[in-house]
Each structure stands twice: as C-alpha cells, then as structure tokens.
Design a protein around this motif. Structure first.
Motif, PDB file in Angstrom:
ATOM      1  N   GLU A 134       0.820  -1.211   0.000  1.00 40.47           N
ATOM      2  CA  GLU A 134       0.000   0.000   0.000  1.00 40.47           C
ATOM      3  C   GLU A 134       0.860   1.270   0.000  1.00 40.47           C
ATOM      4  O   GLU A 134       0.433   2.311  -0.507  1.00 40.47           O
ATOM      5  CB  GLU A 134      -0.950  -0.012   1.200  1.00 40.47           C
ATOM      6  N   PHE A 135       2.065   1.195   0.547  1.00 41.08           N
ATOM      7  CA  PHE A 135       2.977   2.335   0.506  1.00 41.08           C
ATOM      8  C   PHE A 135       3.278   2.708  -0.948  1.00 41.08           C
ATOM      9  O   PHE A 135       3.247   3.881  -1.333  1.00 41.08           O
ATOM     10  CB  PHE A 135       4.274   1.995   1.251  1.00 41.08           C
ATOM     11  N   HIS A 136       3.544   1.702  -1.769  1.00 47.80           N
ATOM     12  CA  HIS A 136       3.834   1.949  -3.178  1.00 47.80           C
ATOM     13  C   HIS A 136       2.588   2.441  -3.915  1.00 47.80           C
ATOM     14  O   HIS A 136       2.690   3.285  -4.819  1.00 47.80           O
ATOM     15  CB  HIS A 136       4.387   0.680  -3.828  1.00 47.80           C
ATOM     16  N   LEU A 137       1.421   1.944  -3.524  1.00 50.10           N
ATOM     17  CA  LEU A 137       0.182   2.425  -4.139  1.00 50.10           C
ATOM     18  C   LEU A 137      -0.089   3.876  -3.751  1.00 50.10           C
ATOM     19  O   LEU A 137      -0.619   4.655  -4.558  1.00 50.10           O
ATOM     20  CB  LEU A 137      -0.997   1.544  -3.712  1.00 50.10           C
ATOM     21  N   LEU A 138       0.274   4.240  -2.528  1.00 47.73           N
ATOM     22  CA  LEU A 138       0.114   5.638  -2.103  1.00 47.73           C
ATOM     23  C   LEU A 138       0.981   6.552  -2.956  1.00 47.73           C
ATOM     24  O   LEU A 138       0.528   7.620  -3.389  1.00 47.73           O
ATOM     25  CB  LEU A 138       0.480   5.780  -0.624  1.00 47.73           C
ATOM     26  N   ARG A 150      -3.468   3.060 -11.980  1.00 46.19           N
ATOM     27  CA  ARG A 150      -4.222   1.847 -12.334  1.00 46.19           C
ATOM     28  C   ARG A 150      -3.280   0.683 -12.612  1.00 46.19           C
ATOM     29  O   ARG A 150      -3.520  -0.442 -12.177  1.00 46.19           O
ATOM     30  CB  ARG A 150      -5.088   2.144 -13.569  1.00 46.19           C
ATOM     31  N   PHE A 151      -2.187   0.956 -13.320  1.00 45.33           N
ATOM     32  CA  PHE A 151      -1.204  -0.097 -13.572  1.00 45.33           C
ATOM     33  C   PHE A 151      -0.626  -0.629 -12.264  1.00 45.33           C
ATOM     34  O   PHE A 151      -0.419  -1.835 -12.108  1.00 45.33           O
ATOM     35  CB  PHE A 151      -0.056   0.435 -14.443  1.00 45.33           C
ATOM     36  N   MET A 152      -0.373   0.278 -11.331  1.00 48.49           N
ATOM     37  CA  MET A 152       0.260  -0.123 -10.081  1.00 48.49           C
ATOM     38  C   MET A 152      -0.644  -1.008  -9.235  1.00 48.49           C
ATOM     39  O   MET A 152      -0.158  -1.901  -8.534  1.00 48.49           O
ATOM     40  CB  MET A 152       0.674   1.114  -9.286  1.00 48.49           C
ATOM     41  N   VAL A 153      -1.945  -0.789  -9.272  1.00 49.19           N
ATOM     42  CA  VAL A 153      -2.860  -1.651  -8.516  1.00 49.19           C
ATOM     43  C   VAL A 153      -2.680  -3.101  -8.955  1.00 49.19           C
ATOM     44  O   VAL A 153      -2.567  -4.021  -8.120  1.00 49.19           O
ATOM     45  CB  VAL A 153      -4.331  -1.198  -8.704  1.00 49.19           C
ATOM     46  N   GLU A 154      -2.640  -3.320 -10.256  1.00 51.12           N
ATOM     47  CA  GLU A 154      -2.445  -4.684 -10.764  1.00 51.12           C
ATOM     48  C   GLU A 154      -1.059  -5.215 -10.410  1.00 51.12           C
ATOM     49  O   GLU A 154      -0.921  -6.347  -9.922  1.00 51.12           O
ATOM     50  CB  GLU A 154      -2.626  -4.722 -12.281  1.00 51.12           C
ATOM     51  N   LEU A 155      -0.031  -4.399 -10.626  1.00 45.93           N
ATOM     52  CA  LEU A 155       1.334  -4.880 -10.413  1.00 45.93           C
ATOM     53  C   LEU A 155       1.633  -5.187  -8.953  1.00 45.93           C
ATOM     54  O   LEU A 155       2.319  -6.165  -8.643  1.00 45.93           O
ATOM     55  CB  LEU A 155       2.329  -3.847 -10.942  1.00 45.93           C
ATOM     56  N   VAL A 156       1.118  -4.374  -8.034  1.00 44.49           N
ATOM     57  CA  VAL A 156       1.364  -4.627  -6.609  1.00 44.49           C
ATOM     58  C   VAL A 156       0.638  -5.897  -6.161  1.00 44.49           C
ATOM     59  O   VAL A 156       1.189  -6.701  -5.403  1.00 44.49           O
ATOM     60  CB  VAL A 156       0.944  -3.414  -5.757  1.00 44.49           C
ATOM     61  N   SER A 157      -0.588  -6.105  -6.647  1.00 45.17           N
ATOM     62  CA  SER A 157      -1.311  -7.330  -6.315  1.00 45.17           C
ATOM     63  C   SER A 157      -0.584  -8.556  -6.853  1.00 45.17           C
ATOM     64  O   SER A 157      -0.431  -9.571  -6.160  1.00 45.17           O
ATOM     65  CB  SER A 157      -2.731  -7.283  -6.885  1.00 45.17           C
ATOM     66  N   ARG A 158      -0.094  -8.455  -8.088  1.00 40.65           N
ATOM     67  CA  ARG A 158       0.632  -9.582  -8.669  1.00 40.65           C
ATOM     68  C   ARG A 158       1.954  -9.802  -7.945  1.00 40.65           C
ATOM     69  O   ARG A 158       2.396 -10.952  -7.772  1.00 40.65           O
ATOM     70  CB  ARG A 158       0.862  -9.337 -10.163  1.00 40.65           C
TER      71      ARG A 158
END
Length: 227
Positions: A134-138, A150-158
C-alpha cells in the motif's frame, strides 16, 4: 436487487480479494467458489462473476472453464516481468510525487510508514506485507497520474502473489529503512536520488525471491537440432 447495490458489492468483493491476496491470506491456487461469495455477501452469481472477471482481467485470479476460479500462480518468468514493469513504472512515479509534493502528501507518507513499522514490531507479517504494498500504491496516487496508478494496482497485487509463491522460507521481517530513506529524498526534492533508490529497492525485493536461474530461450536451429 438495485443495480447500484450490485455494483457496490461487486467492488467490495474485488477489493476484499485483492486485500486478502496482498496480505497472503489467500495463497496462490486457492479455489474461489461462487456459492461462498453469494452467501458471504448476499448477492447473485451474476454480481460475483463480475467481480471475478475483473480480478481475472487484472491477473489476480484465473477463470477455469467448468472448474471455477482460483487465485493465480505466477511463473518465474512472469515474476521477472512484473518486477521489470514495476521498476519502469515506479521510476516515472517518484519524480511525479516530488513534482506534486505538499505538506499534506508528506504527512500521508509518514503515516503510512508509521503503520508499517507498527505491524513489524507487533509481528503481524500479513499486515506488514499488505502495508508495504500500500505504501507503493500511495506513491502512485500522489503522483497524480490515474493511468500509472491503475497499472500499479495490478502490479502490486501480482507482486504479492509472487512473494507468496517464491519467498525464501525463514526470511526475517526487516525494517523498511529504504521506505524511510525514500521519504527523506522526497522531502529534499532529490528526484535523481529517489529514482535510483526505488529501482534499487525493487531489485532487492526481487533478489530475495527464489526464482532460480532465468531460462535461456533456444533459437529455432537449436530447438530443431538432431530432429
């Protein structure tokens, strides 16, 4: 059921699965039964399927014909691709964060780091992993670019799936000093230093994974030799 409620529950299911994956509470290969979601959220299979389709679109789950959905199990090659993509995108995100930085955004970063440190001290590994993502998503949010976010949501989950599969057993919960160092560089408006650090940080995360040696692709001549 009102369409608005169905749409809201669809998003709740999606968010719940993503959070559970990021916390390693839903490991790769876990079967996601439609009936269980229907019972948990009191919704129709149509609403559940919409959520699962969105999760499949983001490569978080795999939809198997006639066998239902399971949490995805990324291969070593996919893992390397995901981290390469993250390095490329986060190199763009960090300078944007610095360009748009405000006292309020700096405080949000500090608050996120405090939550991470609290999870580490309490030994809550699942929360620590989730908060690290979540730090990276922030940062992606503070960059002010909705497409990159939007790209980061997918990449962090993966990335969370990849860590769940390939993390070396017994890896200790170390301090997030690089996140702290990144904040210091953002406060100094040191774009070059912060960009170099985020790339190094992601390389270090990948290096801690047990991905094995990269497979060498054969040329057509090599593949057909002796045939």
């Amino acid at each position: 059921m009102a369409p608005r409620r169905g749409a809201a529950v669809d998003l709740r299911i999606y968010s719940a699965v993503v959070n559970a994956v990021m916390s390693h509470r839903l490991p790769p290969g876990t079967r996601l039964g439609e009936a269980e979601f229907c019972e948990l959220y009191d919704v129709s299979r149509t609403t559940v399927r919409k959520a699962l389709q969105r999760l499949a679109h983001d490569h978080i789950v795999v939809l198997r014909p006639n066998r239902g959905a399971v949490v995805a199990s990324p291969s070593p090659a996919e893992a390397r691709d995901v981290f390469a993509a993250r390095r490329a995108i986060e190199r763009e995100i960090v300078p944007l964060v610095i360009r748009h930085v405000t006292p309020a955004s700096l405080q949000r970063i500090r608050t996120a780091l405090e939550a991470e440190e609290q999870a580490r001290h309490s030994g809550d590994r699942a929360a620590w992993i989730r908060l690290g993502g979540e730090f990276h998503l922030l940062l992606a949010e503070l960059a002010g670019n909705a497409v990159l976010q939007r790209f980061m949501v997918e990449l962090v989950s993966r990335s969370s799936l990849i860590i769940a599969v390939y993390e070396n057993p017994g890896v200790p919960m170390c301090g997030n000093h690089e996140h702290d160092d990144l904040l210091a560089l953002i406060e100094k408006r040191d774009s070059a230093g912060a960009t170099a650090l985020i790339e190094h940080h992601l390389e270090e995360i990948e290096a801690r994974l047990n991905l094995g040696a990269p497979e060498r692709k054969l040329s057509l001549a090599e593949a057909l030799s002796g045939c």
